[in-house]
Motif scaffolding. Structure first.
Motif, PDB file in Angstrom:
ATOM      1  N   TYR A 160       0.919  -1.107   0.020  1.00 20.02           N
ATOM      2  CA  TYR A 160       0.174   0.151  -0.027  1.00 20.02           C
ATOM      3  C   TYR A 160       0.797   1.301   0.013  1.00 20.02           C
ATOM      4  CZ  TYR A 160      -4.611  -1.926   0.717  1.00 20.02           C
ATOM      5  OH  TYR A 160      -5.802  -2.747   0.640  1.00 20.02           O
ATOM      6  N   ASN A 161       1.976   1.228   0.707  1.00 14.29           N
ATOM      7  CA  ASN A 161       2.973   2.543   0.773  1.00 14.29           C
ATOM      8  C   ASN A 161       3.875   2.466  -0.388  1.00 14.29           C
ATOM      9  OD1 ASN A 161       3.775   4.107   2.920  1.00 14.29           O
ATOM     10  ND2 ASN A 161       5.562   3.421   2.590  1.00 14.29           N
ATOM     11  N   GLN A 162       4.141   1.737  -1.242  1.00 15.42           N
ATOM     12  CA  GLN A 162       5.198   1.643  -2.196  1.00 15.42           C
ATOM     13  C   GLN A 162       4.722   2.952  -3.275  1.00 15.42           C
ATOM     14  OE1 GLN A 162       5.862  -1.382  -4.873  1.00 15.42           O
ATOM     15  NE2 GLN A 162       3.816  -1.955  -4.825  1.00 15.42           N
ATOM     16  N   PRO A 163       5.709   3.542  -3.589  1.00 18.69           N
ATOM     17  CA  PRO A 163       5.346   4.661  -4.883  1.00 18.69           C
ATOM     18  C   PRO A 163       4.993   3.918  -6.073  1.00 18.69           C
ATOM     19  CG  PRO A 163       7.821   4.389  -4.529  1.00 18.69           C
ATOM     20  CD  PRO A 163       7.018   3.562  -3.345  1.00 18.69           C
ATOM     21  N   THR A 164       4.243   4.710  -7.152  1.00 19.91           N
ATOM     22  CA  THR A 164       3.994   4.132  -8.129  1.00 19.91           C
ATOM     23  C   THR A 164       4.245   4.882  -9.440  1.00 19.91           C
ATOM     24  OG1 THR A 164       1.653   5.129  -7.955  1.00 19.91           O
ATOM     25  CG2 THR A 164       1.780   2.961  -6.873  1.00 19.91           C
ATOM     26  N   ASP A 165       4.289   4.322 -10.661  1.00 28.32           N
ATOM     27  CA  ASP A 165       4.332   5.253 -11.692  1.00 28.32           C
ATOM     28  C   ASP A 165       3.111   5.801 -12.259  1.00 28.32           C
ATOM     29  OD1 ASP A 165       2.998   3.184 -13.070  1.00 28.32           O
ATOM     30  OD2 ASP A 165       4.644   2.229 -13.772  1.00 28.32           O
ATOM     31  N   ALA A 166       3.157   6.390 -13.547  1.00 27.95           N
ATOM     32  CA  ALA A 166       1.997   7.039 -13.856  1.00 27.95           C
ATOM     33  C   ALA A 166       0.781   6.161 -14.045  1.00 27.95           C
ATOM     34  CB  ALA A 166       2.268   7.899 -15.239  1.00 27.95           C
ATOM     35  N   ARG A 167       1.001   5.061 -14.320  1.00 24.88           N
ATOM     36  CA  ARG A 167      -0.005   4.112 -14.794  1.00 24.88           C
ATOM     37  C   ARG A 167      -0.536   3.317 -13.425  1.00 24.88           C
ATOM     38  NH1 ARG A 167       2.679   0.452 -18.858  1.00 24.88           N
ATOM     39  NH2 ARG A 167       4.101   0.435 -17.481  1.00 24.88           N
ATOM     40  N   LYS A 197       1.424   1.512 -11.272  1.00 26.48           N
ATOM     41  CA  LYS A 197       2.091   0.439 -11.376  1.00 26.48           C
ATOM     42  C   LYS A 197       3.284   0.563 -10.038  1.00 26.48           C
ATOM     43  CE  LYS A 197       4.778  -3.446 -13.581  1.00 26.48           C
ATOM     44  NZ  LYS A 197       5.338  -3.831 -14.808  1.00 26.48           N
ATOM     45  N   GLY A 198       3.032  -0.502  -9.102  1.00 32.10           N
ATOM     46  CA  GLY A 198       4.097  -0.343  -8.244  1.00 32.10           C
ATOM     47  C   GLY A 198       5.757  -0.225  -8.279  1.00 32.10           C
ATOM     48  N   LEU A 199       6.387   0.537  -7.810  1.00 32.20           N
ATOM     49  CA  LEU A 199       7.740   0.779  -8.316  1.00 32.20           C
ATOM     50  C   LEU A 199       8.786  -0.168  -7.579  1.00 32.20           C
ATOM     51  CD1 LEU A 199       8.104   4.607  -8.730  1.00 32.20           C
ATOM     52  CD2 LEU A 199       7.532   2.856 -10.510  1.00 32.20           C
ATOM     53  N   MET A 200       8.517  -0.836  -6.507  1.00 34.19           N
ATOM     54  CA  MET A 200       9.328  -1.547  -5.560  1.00 34.19           C
ATOM     55  C   MET A 200       8.893  -3.008  -5.757  1.00 34.19           C
ATOM     56  SD  MET A 200       9.507   1.003  -2.296  1.00 34.19           S
ATOM     57  CE  MET A 200      10.645  -0.014  -1.512  1.00 34.19           C
ATOM     58  N   TYR A 201       7.746  -3.477  -5.671  1.00 34.13           N
ATOM     59  CA  TYR A 201       7.147  -4.867  -5.621  1.00 34.13           C
ATOM     60  C   TYR A 201       6.235  -5.089  -6.728  1.00 34.13           C
ATOM     61  CZ  TYR A 201       8.843  -4.035  -0.569  1.00 34.13           C
ATOM     62  OH  TYR A 201       9.605  -3.307   0.216  1.00 34.13           O
ATOM     63  N   ARG A 202       6.435  -6.174  -7.333  1.00 34.64           N
ATOM     64  CA  ARG A 202       5.471  -6.771  -8.476  1.00 34.64           C
ATOM     65  C   ARG A 202       4.279  -7.400  -7.749  1.00 34.64           C
ATOM     66  NH1 ARG A 202      10.379  -8.640 -10.108  1.00 34.64           N
ATOM     67  NH2 ARG A 202       9.957 -10.825  -9.538  1.00 34.64           N
ATOM     68  N   GLY A 203       4.403  -7.780  -6.563  1.00 35.51           N
ATOM     69  CA  GLY A 203       3.173  -8.289  -5.894  1.00 35.51           C
ATOM     70  C   GLY A 203       3.553  -8.774  -4.482  1.00 35.51           C
ATOM     71  N   ILE A 204       2.648  -9.570  -4.193  1.00 36.05           N
ATOM     72  CA  ILE A 204       2.707  -9.979  -2.441  1.00 36.05           C
ATOM     73  C   ILE A 204       3.960 -11.158  -2.518  1.00 36.05           C
ATOM     74  CG2 ILE A 204       0.859 -11.897  -2.838  1.00 36.05           C
ATOM     75  CD1 ILE A 204       0.346 -11.274   0.010  1.00 36.05           C
ATOM     76  N   LEU A 205       3.782 -12.012  -3.571  1.00 37.31           N
ATOM     77  CA  LEU A 205       5.076 -13.096  -3.494  1.00 37.31           C
ATOM     78  C   LEU A 205       6.494 -12.391  -3.544  1.00 37.31           C
ATOM     79  CD1 LEU A 205       5.913 -15.948  -3.367  1.00 37.31           C
ATOM     80  CD2 LEU A 205       5.754 -16.127  -5.878  1.00 37.31           C
ATOM     81  N   ASP A 206       6.482 -11.352  -4.593  1.00 37.93           N
ATOM     82  CA  ASP A 206       8.038 -10.645  -4.849  1.00 37.93           C
ATOM     83  C   ASP A 206       7.982 -10.004  -3.372  1.00 37.93           C
ATOM     84  OD1 ASP A 206       9.882  -9.600  -6.431  1.00 37.93           O
ATOM     85  OD2 ASP A 206       8.752  -7.600  -6.186  1.00 37.93           O
ATOM     86  N   ALA A 207       7.293  -9.195  -2.955  1.00 40.25           N
ATOM     87  CA  ALA A 207       7.528  -8.697  -1.690  1.00 40.25           C
ATOM     88  C   ALA A 207       7.832  -9.430  -0.516  1.00 40.25           C
ATOM     89  CB  ALA A 207       6.199  -7.643  -1.116  1.00 40.25           C
ATOM     90  N   LEU A 208       7.149 -10.543  -0.364  1.00 44.06           N
ATOM     91  CA  LEU A 208       7.605 -11.632   0.449  1.00 44.06           C
ATOM     92  C   LEU A 208       9.134 -12.002   0.161  1.00 44.06           C
ATOM     93  CD1 LEU A 208       4.327 -13.886   0.989  1.00 44.06           C
ATOM     94  CD2 LEU A 208       5.696 -12.749   2.722  1.00 44.06           C
ATOM     95  N   LEU A 209       9.403 -12.291  -0.814  1.00 51.00           N
ATOM     96  CA  LEU A 209      10.935 -12.837  -1.118  1.00 51.00           C
ATOM     97  C   LEU A 209      11.835 -11.809  -1.126  1.00 51.00           C
ATOM     98  CD1 LEU A 209       9.886 -14.932  -4.453  1.00 51.00           C
ATOM     99  CD2 LEU A 209      10.517 -15.659  -2.234  1.00 51.00           C
ATOM    100  N   GLN A 210      11.427 -10.596  -1.614  1.00 51.61           N
ATOM    101  CA  GLN A 210      12.429  -9.526  -1.383  1.00 51.61           C
ATOM    102  C   GLN A 210      12.862  -9.174   0.234  1.00 51.61           C
ATOM    103  OE1 GLN A 210      12.797  -5.889  -3.756  1.00 51.61           O
ATOM    104  NE2 GLN A 210      11.089  -6.515  -5.075  1.00 51.61           N
ATOM    105  N   THR A 211      11.850  -9.345   1.013  1.00 48.80           N
ATOM    106  CA  THR A 211      11.778  -8.828   2.424  1.00 48.80           C
ATOM    107  C   THR A 211      12.867  -9.829   3.029  1.00 48.80           C
ATOM    108  OG1 THR A 211       9.817  -7.837   2.255  1.00 48.80           O
ATOM    109  CG2 THR A 211      10.567  -8.344   4.676  1.00 48.80           C
ATOM    110  N   ALA A 212      12.463 -11.265   2.871  1.00 45.09           N
ATOM    111  CA  ALA A 212      13.219 -12.346   3.327  1.00 45.09           C
ATOM    112  C   ALA A 212      14.546 -12.301   2.796  1.00 45.09           C
ATOM    113  CB  ALA A 212      12.497 -13.538   2.968  1.00 45.09           C
TER     114      ALA A 212
END
Length: 278
Positions: free
Chosen positions: A212-219, A221-236
């Motif tokens: 919810y907090n990540q910045p987005t582009d003009a469309r 789309k999240g600039l830091m995470y592609r989705g929940i699985l990506d966010a979990l993997l990046q965080t871990a």
């Protein structure tokens, strides 16, 4: 009436637990995607966070976002608990012999959670001015940004919370630990449910907050995470397994009391309603 009582119960709990939500959110966002030891920790623990926020931003900051929080709780939990309550009252959660079916209870809790969370997702993002700006910039779809990412969290949390609450309440009643219809049955069941839901939800709660907090582009789309699985993997990968449990102390101090109060208020309101409408 089931939905109204459920919403009121959640709002009553929110009045006491919103400051803990503020603390939890700030703790979850500090050091985002930074390796441990490479950033300044503004909040060492939940108590330090309380003192720091109150000292730097003022005591009122601890109740920041209370209005949308109350609206979100009324809408989300009004639908979630109300739907589960209707399923329970209709006998759909019990076997033909009358015993509580845990799989049915878990499934009903998950489904009710999805309905409540998805419909209440825009309110989670902000109040009326923020919703208007998001709607104008990203369109109607933008109001549900991050909603799908938050659903696994709600499915796990709602299923764990309601199934644990119903199962514990059923066991306590069978064991006759307290007198029939005692308020202590609901209180103890809610306390057990609070512990279970925090352990199950915290990794998803951390990820949901960051989506919810990540910045987005003009469309949009999240600039830091592609989705929940990506966010979990990046965080871990970046912060370690314990990074997924960042702010668990604050999560317990928020989710624990909120679970206890909301389920207890919900159970007692239903009991009073059934007592005086028979």
């Amino acid at each position: 009436m089931d939905f109204l009582m459920s919403g009121l119960a959640a709002c009553g709990a929110c009045l006491f637990t919103n400051p803990l939500e503020v603390v939890k959110t700030r703790m979850q966002l500090q050091g985002e995607l930074r390796a441990p030891g490479t950033y300044q920790r503004h909040y060492r623990n939940v108590f330090h966070a309380f003192i720091t926020i109150g000292k730097v931003d003022g005591p009122a900051a601890l109740q920041k976002g209370l209005a949308p929080a109350l609206l979100y709780q009324f809408l989300m939990n009004g639908i979630r608990l109300g739907t589960y309550g209707l399923a329970e009252a209709g006998g759909y959660l019990h076997t033909a012999e009358g015993a509580l079916s845990r799989p049915r209870s878990a499934a009903a809790g998950a489904l009710a959670g999805v309905m409540g969370a998805y419909l209440g997702s825009p309110i989670y993002m902000g109040m009326f001015q923020a919703l208007s700006e998001i709607g104008q910039k990203h369109g109607l779809v933008g109001l549900w940004r991050g909603a799908l990412g938050g659903l696994p969290r709600v499915i796990i949390g709602s299923s764990t919370q309601l199934c644990t609450f119903s199962s514990t309440k059923d066991l306590i009643t069978q064991w006759e630990i307290f007198p029939p219809q005692s308020w202590k049955v609901a209180l103890v069941a809610a306390m057990v449910s609070g512990i279970a839901v925090v352990l199950a939800m915290t990794p998803f709660d951390v990820v949901s907050t960051r989506l919810y907090n990540q910045p987005t582009d003009a469309r949009g789309k999240g600039l830091m995470y592609r989705g929940i699985l990506d966010a979990l993997l990046q965080t871990a990968r970046t912060e370690g397994v314990f990074g997924m449990y960042k702010g668990i102390g604050a999560s317990y101090f928020r989710l624990g009391p909120h679970t206890i109060l909301s389920l207890f208020f919900w159970d007692q309101l239903r009991t009073l309603y059934n007592t005086y409408t028979k």
